[in-house]
Enzyme design. Structure first.
Site, PDB file in Angstrom:
ATOM      1  CE  LYS A   1      14.158  92.533  34.068  1.00  7.79           C
ATOM      2  NZ  LYS A   1      13.387  91.662  34.985  1.00  7.79           N
TER       3      LYS A   1
ATOM      4  CB  THR B   1      13.196  93.861  38.227  1.00  8.49           C
ATOM      5  OG1 THR B   1      12.410  93.657  37.056  1.00  8.49           O
ATOM      6  CG2 THR B   1      13.902  92.565  38.569  1.00  8.49           C
TER       7      THR B   1
END
Length: 341
Positions: free
Chosen positions: A182, A239
């Site tokens: 991620k 994120t």
């Protein structure tokens, strides 16, 4: 262990319920934090709970967490995980917070632990979480994952509270892969937003990035459903879109035309995606997993392509079906052809 933003934030959360020691490598930093009862360098103006103390004394920290229900939590960057694990007591109960593959070896945290702390009881603590919000007590959910069910229950006892919800998982491979990949995808999304490509492009990047993450994880032995949870989709969305994300910030600055060294100097903190991107690509290549978004991020980080050129190359890829078979690690079958983004 580790007095950066995230290590300090989780220490503050735990210290609202238990005595906690925060070990800092720098003796002067530890003394200053203890004197002012905060971490001015990473979390300024946030006062510590009374049961939290700072120390540079490694032996004292080891004694503090070596009692019957003690728990070690490593909050160092990924680059320091191996050395920190190796320095722990042989049968330590430990979770780490860092997310990524180890540079050089391409190993995840549990693979490193198998080499340097083979008799330890180990796990990973991960999920969508900005340190600032955890430190101020805003609602957050994390996942404690280990092959050791009793260890995950200990993490719940240590950390679960009204503000910090701890789920458990027995798929540390999937949890670790989600946390590593991620960060790379957040750089890609930051580049897209920095180039003003629009919300449609952001949604496409997150969705196709989740497909990349899942393909790699399943190939490494993870369960597919893990990537639909907090440590996959949840952490990716946070994120890739949150303004507090360091990795997203890297992408935004690259899109402005800054060179990577200047980006890192301006950032002032570790952005794990920068260091994980190449290793993610190497691990994927070894397993025959296609990860075009990760490849594009590496091309920009290495200076082989500008952000605009990387986007244009992705958009020129051949059209293909969106859905592809993803083989579950628990259901062996004839492997499908490598899927594409």
């Amino acid at each position: 262990m580790g007095a950066g933003a995230w290590g300090t934030a989780l220490a503050m959360a735990a210290a609202r319920h238990h005595p906690v020691q925060l070990w800092a490598r720098d003796a002067a930093q530890a003394a200053h934090m203890q004197a002012v009862r905060s971490n001015p360098r990473y979390l300024p103006d946030l006062a510590w709970p009374a049961p939290l103390t700072a120390t540079p004394d490694w032996d004292a920290a080891m004694r503090h967490a070596s009692h019957d229900d003690g728990l070690f939590i490593i909050g160092t960057p990924m680059a320091a995980l191996r050395a920190t694990l190796a320095a722990l007591p042989t049968h330590a109960r430990v979770f780490w917070l860092c997310k990524g593959f180890e540079a050089g070896t391409g190993l995840l945290g549990h693979e490193i632990a198998a080499q340097v702390l083979p008799h330890g009881r180990v796990g990973v603590l991960s999920g969508p979480s900005f340190a600032q919000e955890v430190a101020t007590g805003q609602p957050t959910a994390l996942v404690a994952s280990s092959f050791d069910a009793e260890l995950t229950r200990l993490a719940v006892t240590a950390l679960h509270s009204d503000a910090l919800r701890i789920y458990t998982s027995d798929d540390p491979v999937g949890v670790a892969v989600g946390g590593a990949v991620k960060n790379v995808l957040a750089i890609a999304t930051g580049i897209s937003d920095g180039l003003n490509l629009g919300l449609n492009a952001r949604a496409a990047l997150i969705t196709r990035g989740l497909a990349e993450m899942s393909r790699l994880g399943v190939a490494m032995g993870a369960r597919l459903d893990t990537f639909m949870g907090l440590t996959g989709l949840g952490d990716l969305v946070l994120t890739a879109t949150g303004d507090l994300s360091r990795n997203r910030r890297v992408g935004l600055l690259l899109a402005e035309g800054l060179a990577l060294p200047d980006v890192l100097a301006r950032l002032g903190h570790v952005a794990e995606g920068v260091y994980s991107a190449k290793t993610v690509a190497q691990r994927a290549a070894a397993l025959g997993v296609d990860m075009p978004l990760t490849a594009a991020v590496n091309a920009v980080l290495d200076g082989r392509e500008t952000p605009r050129q990387a986007v244009e190359r992705l958009m020129r890829r051949d059209a293909r079906a969106e859905a592809t078979q993803t083989r579950s690690a628990a259901t062996p079958q004839t492997p499908p052809p490598p899927p594409h983004c």
